[in-house]
Scaffold this motif. Sequence first.
Motif, PDB file in Angstrom:
ATOM      1  N   GLN A 136       0.835  -1.643  -0.105  1.00 43.68           N
ATOM      2  CA  GLN A 136      -0.110  -0.068   0.165  1.00 43.68           C
ATOM      3  C   GLN A 136       1.107   0.679   0.058  1.00 43.68           C
ATOM      4  N   ILE A 137       2.254   1.952   0.810  1.00 45.50           N
ATOM      5  CA  ILE A 137       2.743   2.256   0.594  1.00 45.50           C
ATOM      6  C   ILE A 137       3.715   2.519  -0.781  1.00 45.50           C
ATOM      7  N   ILE A 138       3.354   1.323  -1.213  1.00 42.77           N
ATOM      8  CA  ILE A 138       4.560   1.745  -2.072  1.00 42.77           C
ATOM      9  C   ILE A 138       3.421   2.271  -3.824  1.00 42.77           C
ATOM     10  N   ASP A 139       1.983   1.311  -2.807  1.00 47.83           N
ATOM     11  CA  ASP A 139       2.073   1.868  -4.708  1.00 47.83           C
ATOM     12  C   ASP A 139       1.260   3.184  -4.609  1.00 47.83           C
ATOM     13  N   LYS A 140       1.001   3.587  -3.434  1.00 45.51           N
ATOM     14  CA  LYS A 140       0.174   4.645  -2.681  1.00 45.51           C
ATOM     15  C   LYS A 140       1.257   6.196  -2.971  1.00 45.51           C
ATOM     16  N   THR A 141       2.608   5.919  -3.347  1.00 45.56           N
ATOM     17  CA  THR A 141       4.006   7.194  -3.452  1.00 45.56           C
ATOM     18  C   THR A 141       4.511   6.444  -4.205  1.00 45.56           C
TER      19      THR A 141
END
Length: 370
Positions: A137-142
């Motif tokens: 989630q951290i990677i996909d959203k940033t």
Amino acid sequence: MKATIERATLLKSLSHVQSVVERRNTIPILSNVLLEASADGTIRLMATDLDLQIVESVEAAIDQPGATTVSAHTLFDIARKLPEGSQVELAAADGKMQINAGRARFNLSTLPRDDFPVIAEGELPTKFELPAQTLRQIIDKTRFAISTEETRYYLNGIFLHVSDEAQPVLKAAATDGHRLARVTVARPDGAEGMPDVIVPRKCVGELRKLLDEVDGSVEVSLSATKIRFGLGSAVLTSKLIDGTFPDYSRVIPTGNDKMLKIDPRSFEEGVDRVATIATEKTRAVKMALERDKITLSVTSPENGTAAEEVPGDYVSEGFEIGFNARYLLDILGQIEGDTVEVHLADAAAPTLIRENDKSPALYVLMPMRV
């Protein structure tokens, strides 16, 4: 060394490690993958570009322990083209490696294992675990907001830092100067006092690929200069970007008093449709806000004009603001709920976009003159 390994196992592991290897290398050994067969029935595969290193262990039948290095892309292409279900025999001696599978025979040149560079990890004092789902989630959203400008190298990654607010949190942020993406999650045990770090774009990309095959937790270890991710059978180690990430909290607006609530899917589709005629250079979409009516429009000197009305919940005074359509679509693509809040101030001020005040992700988008 001499070992036999299933094609599917070899292919999967090589697909992970070979993508770290750069296609063009001035140092020949960096084009190679290190294969280490040990008596306990495992082969370790390792690849590096001197900034990023990946090691993966797979099961194999070992007849003779040993180690060698061979062209990563060539070995991967061979494994890809071998018949499904075949057993692959690997035998290395005297600067050559023989690969046998079914009726196919290959003979590749090797380079000695001792020449293979290994990233010395040193002490990694901060250690914590993050669920794979949270890291995804951290990677996909940033990551879409990571800058690609080499001159501002300190923006070429995701910035991770801890912060003590009402509850201790771990924040991840990325920006290219035009937009900012930030995700906030609860601080994992062990992350207190960790240094602020910038994880490079290539490491983020390789990590995201590996995360698709991890269900449980990921072990994260880091120092001020290196970070290591333990993902089951694979370990990814990377140098960190040596630079100072700007104080991005200064650009997150807090006083934007005009609020638009809108369905992200109809908003996204409307922007996408009118942007069809936008010129590549500007990609500007104008948004005219009136009470409960949003008009999206594009005017292109070469192609003509396009406009579309999108229903939205808006009660403040009307005004017009322009955005880069690509940037707006990138952000809207990350919104999973049924409504998105767009907090606006005026045509020149940064705009805040989020699902609601409880959502872990928030986005800031700089407007364009249209």
